[in-house]
Scaffold this active site. Structure first.
Site, PDB file in Angstrom:
ATOM      1  N   LYS A  42       0.838  -1.214   0.000  1.00  0.00           N
ATOM      2  CA  LYS A  42       0.000   0.000   0.000  1.00  0.00           C
ATOM      3  C   LYS A  42       0.865   1.253   0.000  1.00  0.00           C
ATOM      4  CE  LYS A  42      -2.170  -1.011   3.886  1.00  0.00           C
ATOM      5  NZ  LYS A  42      -1.607  -2.300   4.293  1.00  0.00           N
ATOM      6  N   ARG A 117      -9.212   1.330   9.076  1.00  0.00           N
ATOM      7  CA  ARG A 117      -8.834  -0.054   9.369  1.00  0.00           C
ATOM      8  C   ARG A 117      -9.982  -0.814  10.027  1.00  0.00           C
ATOM      9  NH1 ARG A 117      -2.924   0.797   9.317  1.00  0.00           N
ATOM     10  NH2 ARG A 117      -1.912  -1.225   9.389  1.00  0.00           N
ATOM     11  N   ARG A 153      11.520  -6.150   4.726  1.00  0.00           N
ATOM     12  CA  ARG A 153      11.306  -4.745   4.333  1.00  0.00           C
ATOM     13  C   ARG A 153      12.266  -3.798   5.064  1.00  0.00           C
ATOM     14  NH1 ARG A 153       5.179  -2.782   4.576  1.00  0.00           N
ATOM     15  NH2 ARG A 153       5.349  -3.120   6.814  1.00  0.00           N
ATOM     16  N   ARG A 186      11.427  -1.382  10.488  1.00  0.00           N
ATOM     17  CA  ARG A 186      10.405  -1.012  11.458  1.00  0.00           C
ATOM     18  C   ARG A 186      10.402  -1.989  12.626  1.00  0.00           C
ATOM     19  NH1 ARG A 186       4.934   0.031   8.140  1.00  0.00           N
ATOM     20  NH2 ARG A 186       4.137  -1.033   9.970  1.00  0.00           N
ATOM     21  N   ARG A 197      -0.208  -8.796  13.328  1.00  0.00           N
ATOM     22  CA  ARG A 197      -0.800  -7.744  12.469  1.00  0.00           C
ATOM     23  C   ARG A 197      -1.701  -8.358  11.399  1.00  0.00           C
ATOM     24  NH1 ARG A 197       4.439  -5.001  10.611  1.00  0.00           N
ATOM     25  NH2 ARG A 197       3.131  -3.716   9.282  1.00  0.00           N
TER      26      ARG A 197
HETATM   27  P1  AMP Z   1       1.082   0.684   9.155  1.00  0.00           P
HETATM   28  O1  AMP Z   1       2.272   1.564   8.995  1.00  0.00           O
HETATM   29  O2  AMP Z   1      -0.080   1.142   8.351  1.00  0.00           O
HETATM   30  O3  AMP Z   1       1.399  -0.769   8.951  1.00  0.00           O
HETATM   31  O4  AMP Z   1       0.619   0.833  10.671  1.00  0.00           O
HETATM   32  C1  AMP Z   1       1.473   0.448  11.744  1.00  0.00           C
HETATM   33  C2  AMP Z   1       0.666   0.339  13.023  1.00  0.00           C
HETATM   34  O5  AMP Z   1       0.085   1.626  13.345  1.00  0.00           O
HETATM   35  C3  AMP Z   1      -0.517  -0.618  12.970  1.00  0.00           C
HETATM   36  O6  AMP Z   1      -0.135  -1.958  13.210  1.00  0.00           O
HETATM   37  C4  AMP Z   1      -1.399  -0.041  14.090  1.00  0.00           C
HETATM   38  O7  AMP Z   1      -0.896  -0.395  15.358  1.00  0.00           O
HETATM   39  C5  AMP Z   1      -1.198   1.462  13.932  1.00  0.00           C
HETATM   40  N1  AMP Z   1      -2.198   2.044  12.996  1.00  0.00           N
HETATM   41  C6  AMP Z   1      -1.967   2.608  11.798  1.00  0.00           C
HETATM   42  N2  AMP Z   1      -3.105   3.038  11.233  1.00  0.00           N
HETATM   43  C7  AMP Z   1      -4.083   2.740  12.116  1.00  0.00           C
HETATM   44  C8  AMP Z   1      -5.492   2.909  12.110  1.00  0.00           C
HETATM   45  N3  AMP Z   1      -6.136   3.469  11.072  1.00  0.00           N
HETATM   46  N4  AMP Z   1      -6.182   2.475  13.193  1.00  0.00           N
HETATM   47  C9  AMP Z   1      -5.571   1.921  14.233  1.00  0.00           C
HETATM   48  N5  AMP Z   1      -4.249   1.716  14.307  1.00  0.00           N
HETATM   49  C10 AMP Z   1      -3.499   2.113  13.253  1.00  0.00           C
END
Ligand code: AMP
Length: 243
Positions: A42, A117, A153, A186, A197
Site C-alpha cells: 500500500k 482499518r 522490508r 520497522r 498484524r
Molecule cells: P502501518 O504503517 O499502516 O502498517 O501501521 C502500523 C501500526 O500503526 C498498525 O499496526 C497499528 O498499530 C497502527 N495504525 C496505523 N493506522 C491505524 C489505524 N487506522 N487504526 C488503528 N491503528 C493504526
C-alpha cells in the site's frame, strides 16, 4: 432575436445538466483509500500514486511513527499498541487523521494509506468528508506471501522509499539509493508482530471489503502480486474508471 436567446439558454441548461450527470465526480475532491493486508504494498504504491495524482500521501502508521520519534503524548499512547501489532484506539486515530486532512494541501483530495482499518473508522470518515469522491483500492496478496514481505522490508528514514532485501534490494548494502544513508527496519516488522498484524487485519480490517462492496462503484480489487509497475497501472485504470 428573443427566440434565439431562448434556444441558447435551453442549450446551456441541457449541457450543464448532461455534463453533471455524466461526470458526477467533477469538482469533488478525490479521496483514494489504499486497502489491503500489512505488507501488501500500500505504501509503495501510494508514494508513486501521490506523485502522479499530485495529491498528498497520508499514512496513519507514518504519522504515529513521527509522533513516536518526537516522543509526543500521542506517540507514547500509540506505541504499545503498535509494538504488539494491535490497532491504536479510534479516539487517538480519528483526531490525528482529521487534523491532518484539514490542512491546506488536502483541499483537492488525498491518498489514505492504513486508514480506515475498521468499519467504524470508515463510517467516521464518511461523516467527516461528506460529498467527496471515494475510490477504494483493495490490494490482494495471499497470506503466504505476507510474512516474507514484511520481515524483508527496509525503509529510508529520510525520503521514505521502501526496499526489500529480496524483491527490491538497494544498490549498496542497506543504504538508500537516493539519500545514501542507512536504511532502517520497522520495530513491528518482526515475524512475531507481523503474524499478529495479519490476524488483526483479518479480524478487524477485512470486513471493510464487504462494506465497500455494498457501496456502488467504490471498490476496485487489484492483484497485489503483479509487478510494481503493473499494479500502479491497474490502480490508475481503476481511478479513471471510477470517474
Ligand atoms: P502501518 O504503517 O499502516 O502498517 O501501521 C502500523 C501500526 O500503526 C498498525 O499496526 C497499528 O498499530 C497502527 N495504525 C496505523 N493506522 C491505524 C489505524 N487506522 N487504526 C488503528 N491503528 C493504526
Amino acid at each position: 432575436m428573443k427566440k434565439s436567446i431562448y434556444i441558447l439558454f435551453l442549450a446551456f441548461i441541457s449541457i450543464f445538466f448532461i455534463g453533471n450527470s455524466c461526470n458526477k465526480s467533477e469538482g469533488k475532491s478525490m479521496i483514494v483509500i489504499m486497502l489491503g493486508p500489512p505488507g501488501a504494498g500500500k505504501g509503495t504504491q501510494a508514494i508513486d500514486l501521490s506523485k502522479k495524482l499530485k495529491l498528498p500521501h497520508i499514512s496513519t502508521g507514518d504519522l504515529f511513527r513521527e509522533n513516536i520519534q518526537k516522543n509526543t503524548n500521542l506517540g507514547q499512547k500509540a506505541q504499545s499498541y503498535m509494538n504488539q501489532g494491535l490497532l491504536v484506539p479510534d479516539e487517538i486515530v480519528l483526531d490525528m487523521l482529521f487534523d491532518r486532512v484539514a490542512k491546506e494541501d488536502c483541499k483537492k483530495g488525498y491518498i489514505l494509506d492504513g486508514f480506515p482499518r475498521t468499519v467504524d473508522q470508515a463510517k467516521a470518515l464518511e461523516t467527516h468528508i461528506q460529498n467527496n469522491k471515494l475510490v477504494v483500492i483493495n490490494l490482494e496478496v495471499p497470506d503466504g506471501k505476507i510474512i516474507e514481505r514484511i520481515t524483508g522490508r527496509m525503509t529510508c528514514p529520510k525520503c521514505g522509499e521502501i526496499y526489500h532485501k529480496t524483491y527490491k534490494p538497494p544498490k549498496e548494502d542497506s543504504m538508500c539509493d537516493n539519500c545514501k544513508i542507512p536504511l532502517t527496519q520497522r520495530k513491528d516488522d518482526t515475524e512475531e508482530v507481523a503474524k499478529q498484524r495479519l490476524s488483526t487485519y483479518h479480524q478487524q480490517t477485512e470486513p471493510l471489503i464487504e462494506y465497500y462492496k455494498n457501496q456502488k462503484d467504490v471498490l476496485y480489487t487489484i492483484n497485489g502480486i503483479s509487478s510494481k509497475e503493473q499494479i500502479q497501472q491497474d490502480i490508475l485504470t481503476s481511478i479513471e474508471k471510477s470517474k
